[in-house]
Design a protein around this motif. Structure first.
Motif, PDB file in Angstrom:
ATOM      1  N   ARG A 202     -59.003 -19.518  -2.871  1.00  0.00           N
ATOM      2  CA  ARG A 202     -57.977 -19.955  -1.929  1.00  0.00           C
ATOM      3  C   ARG A 202     -56.582 -19.525  -2.399  1.00  0.00           C
ATOM      4  NH1 ARG A 202     -54.269 -23.549  -0.461  1.00  0.00           N
ATOM      5  NH2 ARG A 202     -54.032 -24.015  -2.661  1.00  0.00           N
ATOM      6  N   PHE A 203     -56.256 -19.758  -3.691  1.00  0.00           N
ATOM      7  CA  PHE A 203     -54.898 -19.367  -4.082  1.00  0.00           C
ATOM      8  C   PHE A 203     -54.782 -17.877  -4.359  1.00  0.00           C
ATOM      9  CE2 PHE A 203     -54.833 -18.504  -8.586  1.00  0.00           C
ATOM     10  CZ  PHE A 203     -55.714 -19.372  -9.213  1.00  0.00           C
ATOM     11  N   VAL A 204     -55.904 -17.250  -4.764  1.00  0.00           N
ATOM     12  CA  VAL A 204     -55.844 -15.806  -4.996  1.00  0.00           C
ATOM     13  C   VAL A 204     -55.634 -15.061  -3.675  1.00  0.00           C
ATOM     14  CG1 VAL A 204     -57.195 -13.802  -5.731  1.00  0.00           C
ATOM     15  CG2 VAL A 204     -57.162 -15.865  -7.140  1.00  0.00           C
ATOM     16  N   SER A 205     -56.223 -15.594  -2.587  1.00  0.00           N
ATOM     17  CA  SER A 205     -56.101 -14.890  -1.312  1.00  0.00           C
ATOM     18  C   SER A 205     -54.663 -14.921  -0.786  1.00  0.00           C
ATOM     19  CB  SER A 205     -57.076 -15.463  -0.287  1.00  0.00           C
ATOM     20  OG  SER A 205     -56.640 -16.736   0.127  1.00  0.00           O
TER      21      SER A 205
ATOM     22  N   GLY B 255     -49.374 -13.833  -3.183  1.00  0.00           N
ATOM     23  CA  GLY B 255     -47.935 -13.621  -3.016  1.00  0.00           C
ATOM     24  C   GLY B 255     -47.167 -14.935  -3.011  1.00  0.00           C
ATOM     25  N   GLN B 256     -47.742 -15.926  -2.332  1.00  0.00           N
ATOM     26  CA  GLN B 256     -47.082 -17.228  -2.287  1.00  0.00           C
ATOM     27  C   GLN B 256     -47.346 -18.057  -3.531  1.00  0.00           C
ATOM     28  OE1 GLN B 256     -48.362 -19.488   1.199  1.00  0.00           O
ATOM     29  NE2 GLN B 256     -48.695 -17.523   2.194  1.00  0.00           N
ATOM     30  N   THR B 257     -48.561 -17.886  -4.101  1.00  0.00           N
ATOM     31  CA  THR B 257     -48.977 -18.825  -5.136  1.00  0.00           C
ATOM     32  C   THR B 257     -48.616 -18.374  -6.540  1.00  0.00           C
ATOM     33  OG1 THR B 257     -51.161 -17.827  -5.033  1.00  0.00           O
ATOM     34  CG2 THR B 257     -50.846 -19.874  -3.822  1.00  0.00           C
ATOM     35  N   VAL B 258     -48.439 -17.085  -6.743  1.00  0.00           N
ATOM     36  CA  VAL B 258     -48.080 -16.614  -8.081  1.00  0.00           C
ATOM     37  C   VAL B 258     -46.784 -15.794  -8.055  1.00  0.00           C
ATOM     38  CG1 VAL B 258     -48.797 -15.265 -10.076  1.00  0.00           C
ATOM     39  CG2 VAL B 258     -50.458 -16.696  -8.900  1.00  0.00           C
ATOM     40  N   THR B 259     -46.755 -14.780  -7.196  1.00  0.00           N
ATOM     41  CA  THR B 259     -45.579 -13.904  -7.198  1.00  0.00           C
ATOM     42  C   THR B 259     -44.295 -14.673  -6.893  1.00  0.00           C
ATOM     43  OG1 THR B 259     -47.081 -12.249  -6.323  1.00  0.00           O
ATOM     44  CG2 THR B 259     -44.754 -11.672  -6.390  1.00  0.00           C
ATOM     45  N   ALA B 260     -44.325 -15.488  -5.848  1.00  0.00           N
ATOM     46  CA  ALA B 260     -43.103 -16.195  -5.453  1.00  0.00           C
ATOM     47  C   ALA B 260     -42.564 -17.100  -6.567  1.00  0.00           C
ATOM     48  CB  ALA B 260     -43.334 -16.985  -4.172  1.00  0.00           C
ATOM     49  N   PRO B 261     -43.399 -17.945  -7.194  1.00  0.00           N
ATOM     50  CA  PRO B 261     -42.855 -18.779  -8.270  1.00  0.00           C
ATOM     51  C   PRO B 261     -42.350 -17.964  -9.463  1.00  0.00           C
ATOM     52  CG  PRO B 261     -45.223 -19.197  -7.984  1.00  0.00           C
ATOM     53  CD  PRO B 261     -44.780 -18.357  -6.842  1.00  0.00           C
TER      54      PRO B 261
ATOM     55  N   LEU C 157     -55.560 -22.929 -13.591  1.00  0.00           N
ATOM     56  CA  LEU C 157     -55.722 -21.488 -13.628  1.00  0.00           C
ATOM     57  C   LEU C 157     -54.544 -20.786 -12.956  1.00  0.00           C
ATOM     58  CD1 LEU C 157     -58.406 -20.456 -14.878  1.00  0.00           C
ATOM     59  CD2 LEU C 157     -58.666 -19.292 -12.689  1.00  0.00           C
ATOM     60  N   ARG C 158     -54.129 -21.336 -11.828  1.00  0.00           N
ATOM     61  CA  ARG C 158     -52.974 -20.755 -11.149  1.00  0.00           C
ATOM     62  C   ARG C 158     -51.740 -20.880 -12.045  1.00  0.00           C
ATOM     63  NH1 ARG C 158     -50.483 -22.890  -5.431  1.00  0.00           N
ATOM     64  NH2 ARG C 158     -48.288 -22.558  -5.894  1.00  0.00           N
ATOM     65  N   ALA C 159     -51.574 -22.057 -12.661  1.00  0.00           N
ATOM     66  CA  ALA C 159     -50.421 -22.252 -13.536  1.00  0.00           C
ATOM     67  C   ALA C 159     -50.480 -21.283 -14.715  1.00  0.00           C
ATOM     68  CB  ALA C 159     -50.367 -23.693 -14.020  1.00  0.00           C
ATOM     69  N   ALA C 160     -51.671 -21.093 -15.260  1.00  0.00           N
ATOM     70  CA  ALA C 160     -51.821 -20.176 -16.402  1.00  0.00           C
ATOM     71  C   ALA C 160     -51.443 -18.757 -15.995  1.00  0.00           C
ATOM     72  CB  ALA C 160     -53.251 -20.231 -16.927  1.00  0.00           C
ATOM     73  N   LEU C 161     -51.828 -18.389 -14.790  1.00  0.00           N
ATOM     74  CA  LEU C 161     -51.498 -17.060 -14.285  1.00  0.00           C
ATOM     75  C   LEU C 161     -49.983 -16.888 -14.200  1.00  0.00           C
ATOM     76  CD1 LEU C 161     -53.719 -15.104 -13.568  1.00  0.00           C
ATOM     77  CD2 LEU C 161     -53.253 -15.537 -11.151  1.00  0.00           C
ATOM     78  N   VAL C 162     -49.324 -17.927 -13.708  1.00  0.00           N
ATOM     79  CA  VAL C 162     -47.867 -17.890 -13.612  1.00  0.00           C
ATOM     80  C   VAL C 162     -47.263 -17.753 -15.016  1.00  0.00           C
ATOM     81  CG1 VAL C 162     -45.815 -19.216 -12.963  1.00  0.00           C
ATOM     82  CG2 VAL C 162     -47.805 -19.187 -11.453  1.00  0.00           C
ATOM     83  N   VAL C 163     -47.807 -18.497 -15.984  1.00  0.00           N
ATOM     84  CA  VAL C 163     -47.308 -18.439 -17.361  1.00  0.00           C
ATOM     85  C   VAL C 163     -47.439 -17.021 -17.912  1.00  0.00           C
ATOM     86  CG1 VAL C 163     -47.696 -19.199 -19.739  1.00  0.00           C
ATOM     87  CG2 VAL C 163     -47.820 -20.853 -17.864  1.00  0.00           C
ATOM     88  N   VAL C 164     -48.633 -16.459 -17.760  1.00  0.00           N
ATOM     89  CA  VAL C 164     -48.889 -15.138 -18.331  1.00  0.00           C
ATOM     90  C   VAL C 164     -47.964 -14.099 -17.699  1.00  0.00           C
ATOM     91  CG1 VAL C 164     -50.605 -13.293 -18.500  1.00  0.00           C
ATOM     92  CG2 VAL C 164     -51.252 -15.662 -18.982  1.00  0.00           C
ATOM     93  N   VAL C 165     -47.851 -14.159 -16.380  1.00  0.00           N
ATOM     94  CA  VAL C 165     -46.997 -13.187 -15.701  1.00  0.00           C
ATOM     95  C   VAL C 165     -45.540 -13.372 -16.128  1.00  0.00           C
ATOM     96  CG1 VAL C 165     -46.207 -12.319 -13.474  1.00  0.00           C
ATOM     97  CG2 VAL C 165     -48.589 -12.971 -13.773  1.00  0.00           C
ATOM     98  N   LEU C 166     -45.109 -14.619 -16.259  1.00  0.00           N
ATOM     99  CA  LEU C 166     -43.723 -14.874 -16.665  1.00  0.00           C
ATOM    100  C   LEU C 166     -43.441 -14.367 -18.069  1.00  0.00           C
ATOM    101  CD1 LEU C 166     -42.567 -18.378 -15.370  1.00  0.00           C
ATOM    102  CD2 LEU C 166     -41.427 -16.178 -15.089  1.00  0.00           C
ATOM    103  N   ILE C 167     -44.362 -14.648 -18.972  1.00  0.00           N
ATOM    104  CA  ILE C 167     -44.158 -14.175 -20.344  1.00  0.00           C
ATOM    105  C   ILE C 167     -44.101 -12.654 -20.362  1.00  0.00           C
ATOM    106  CG2 ILE C 167     -45.206 -13.992 -22.651  1.00  0.00           C
ATOM    107  CD1 ILE C 167     -46.096 -16.838 -22.430  1.00  0.00           C
ATOM    108  N   ALA C 168     -45.028 -12.039 -19.615  1.00  0.00           N
ATOM    109  CA  ALA C 168     -45.051 -10.579 -19.573  1.00  0.00           C
ATOM    110  C   ALA C 168     -43.758 -10.030 -18.977  1.00  0.00           C
ATOM    111  CB  ALA C 168     -46.261 -10.108 -18.776  1.00  0.00           C
TER     112      ALA C 168
END
Ligand SMILES: Nc1ncnc2c1ncn2[C@@H]1O[C@H](COP(=O)(O)OP(=O)(O)OP(=O)(O)O)[C@@H](O)[C@H]1O
Ligand SMILES: [Mg+2]
Lengths: 258, 324
Positions: free
Chosen positions: A21-24, A27-33, A117-128
């Protein structure tokens, strides 16, 4: 008797569904934050450049990044469970989960894990994304992971409560705007509470978000405004309290099983 | 591997039914919403292998009962067992034995038809081995051309088909359909009649609610009538129909023909050129009516008899009782 069935498969299916659901709508769930957090970083790092961070050998920008990451964790963990639950409640398709042979704990676990998992994805992308500009070393990885899990878990469970209780999307927005946002802003994301006047410093010490953020920052720098044990205990306490409330609501069918 | 796990219509391969237990055992179930007794101490026992009709006017409590069985509603009191398993303390077994099509059209707009069915199977612990059966459901419910369509793009009737497939995906032994034919086209109605009959013939217990009484009459072996949260009666469909002692004889008469005076009191209705006589099963014989017609030399163009329909009985038992 029921060996033809796997009991974990139901849980795995719900977890996988929540992830899809959040992967689909990534853009809203990871990229935007991530973009939001980076904007904060650019603006505040520019505006407050040269400010002392109150930690030795830590620049203000370095100080800022962990706080912003944790703020994104808190907001996204909350957003994921609350919006998913509210949507399926309003659409009515939550009945398929409620009628399924899934236990309360399985439902709770699947929603919370997907949010983590979504939060972890945001963390990883932010750190990167910040890596080339802000050099950070993770001094205490275990503390970092523990604080991430406790903070994300607490807000994910809180989001479930929000999703259960809300009768309109407005309710969730109000909760985000009047509780989650102020608490995360007033928790030392942008400053060390030692730089506050004594009264406000004392007040901050009763804000659970302060410990979630401070403990997380400790994971990076090995120092914090509060002892790490306090932060871990606050995190654990919050998580246990909020999940108990949430699990009790699910068990009694509060608002979900009319 | 037993033969039933092959793709076939038989659903009896779900383990977990207690021997000799009824399909559904509902004891003293009550549910109040404010002042409304949606269910008022309702008892009902549905045997394995029945095709059972649950009838009653709007607001009677049918959906509340079904939702209490499936776990969507928590009754205030009473107990419900599915093939001998309590639906609260043994919810895992009970729910696996049960497949329910809810009355409201609900769907998850995020997913495609195929995904919805796979996810649904997964909730019930079924993995890739369920694929042939999912395939069969897609074919039987005529969803093949929509299998990769997003749920949000389906028409109402197509969504209903998916909901029916969802309820059957784990091969439940007890299937409950809450008004599955409301607002669906003739084709799906036919499909559903045929399909549920086959499932029933293969051993699945079916419980159906519908407001189409001819449908209940055609499909159900036994019928319960619920009103105000209480069970009004449970009877075999024949016994229920036999409660109504009236038969109807329709006669089409040649223009200008007059009915003999002895038959006048029996006239139930007249429509352009035909009369319908209402005959009591025990008091009026068709032979006597025919003799009277013959004696008067009445010119009959066409005639046929009509049995009472469930509708006549239903009206007597619910609305009749309300007005009386
Ligand atoms: N969640 C609820 N809150 C308040 N009242 C409810 C709720 N659900 C049902 N009711 C009331 O309970 C009664 C029984 O409703 P139910 O949906 O079971 O009827 P039904 O027999 O399924 O009717 P229909 O044929 O219209 O589907 C009605 O009076 C209804 O208004
Ligand atoms: Mg209903």
């Amino acid at each position: 008797m029921a060996e033809a069935y796997s009991d974990v498969r139901g849980f795995r299916t719900l977890l996988a569904k929540e992830i899809r659901r959040f992967v689909s709508v990534i853009g809203q769930t990871v990229t935007a934050p991530v973009v939001t957090a980076l904007l904060y970083l650019v603006v505040f790092a520019q505006a407050l450049r040269g400010q002392p961070s109150s930690y030795p050998d830590v620049s203000y920008t370095q100080f800022l990044v962990p706080g912003l990451i944790m703020m994104s964790v808190l907001q996204n963990a909350f957003a994921n469970t609350s919006s998913s639950l509210t949507q399926s409640k309003f659409m009515g398709n939550l009945v398929f989960v409620l009628m399924a042979p899934l236990s309360t704990l399985e439902i709770f676990g699947a929603y919370v894990l997907a949010a983590l998992l979504r939060a972890a994805l945001v963390v990883v992308v932010l750190i990167a994304a910040t890596w080339p500009f802000v050099h950070l070393v993770i001094e205490r990885p275990l503390a970092l992971i523990a604080m991430f899990l406790l903070a994300g878990g607490t807000l994910a469970a809180l989001g479930m409560i929000g999703g259960i209780v809300a009768t309109k999307f407005d309710h969730l927005a109000a909760f985000q705007n009047f509780v989650v946002m102020p608490l995360s802003f007033l928790s030392g994301v942008f400053y060390s509470i030692h730089s506050l006047p004594p009264f406000w410093e004392q007040v901050s010490r009763f804000n659970p978000f302060f410990y979630l953020i401070d403990g997380f920052r400790y994971g990076f720098f090995g120092v914090g405004d509060a002892p790490i044990l306090h932060s871990l205990l606050w995190g654990l306490g919050c998580f246990l309290l909020v999940s108990t409330v949430c699990i009790t609501m699910l068990k009694t069918g509060y608002k979900l099983r009319a | 591997m037993d033969a039933r796990s092959q793709s076939s219509i038989a659903t009896g391969n779900v383990p977990g039914g207690v021997a000799d237990a009824p399909a559904l055992d509902i004891v003293a179930v009550s549910k109040r919403y404010g002042d409304v007794h949606a269910l008022d101490g309702l008892d009902l026992r549905i045997e394995c292998g029945e095709y059972f009709g649950l009838l009653g006017p709007n607001g009677a409590g049918k959906s509340t009962l079904i939702n209490s069985i499936s776990g969507l509603v928590r009754p205030d009191s009473g107990s419900i067992r599915v093939l001998g398993h309590d639906n609260r303390s043994e919810f895992r077994v009970a729910r696996r034995l049960l497949g329910v099509v809810p009355q409201e059209l609900v769907f998850d707009p995020f997913f495609k038809v195929e995904d919805v069915l796979r996810i649904q199977a997964g909730y019930y612990g079924c993995g890739p081995e369920a694929q042939p059966w999912i395939e069969e459901l897609i074919q039987r419910l005529d969803l093949g051309f929509k299998r990769r369509a997003s749920m949000r793009t389906l028409s109402g009737g197509q969504k209903r088909r998916v909901m029916i497939a969802q309820a059957l995906v784990h091969r439940p032994q007890v299937v409950i359909l809450d008004e599955p034919t409301a607002g669906v086209d003739v084709e799906l109605r036919r499909t559903l009649w045929k399909f549920t009959r086959e499932l029933n013939a293969a051993g699945t217990t079916i419980v159906l609610t519908t407001h189409y009484l001819d449908e209940a009459q055609a499909l159900c072996h036994r019928i319960a009538i619920v009103d105000h949260g209480k069970l009004k009666l449970v009877e075999t469909t024949e016994a229920l129909l036999a409660r109504n002692p009236w038969r109807f004889l329709q006669l089409k008469l040649a223009a200008g023909t007059v009915l003999p005076a002895v038959l006048e009191p029996l006239v139930a209705s007249r429509t352009n050129g035909s009369v319908e006589l209402k005959l009591h099963r025990d008091e009026h014989s068709i032979g006597e009516v025919m003799a009277a017609l013959k004696a008067a030399d009445v010119d009959i163009l066409d005639m046929h008899t009509r049995e009472p329909r469930l509708e006549d009985v239903f009206i007597d038992l619910t609305y009749g009782a309300r007005n009386g």
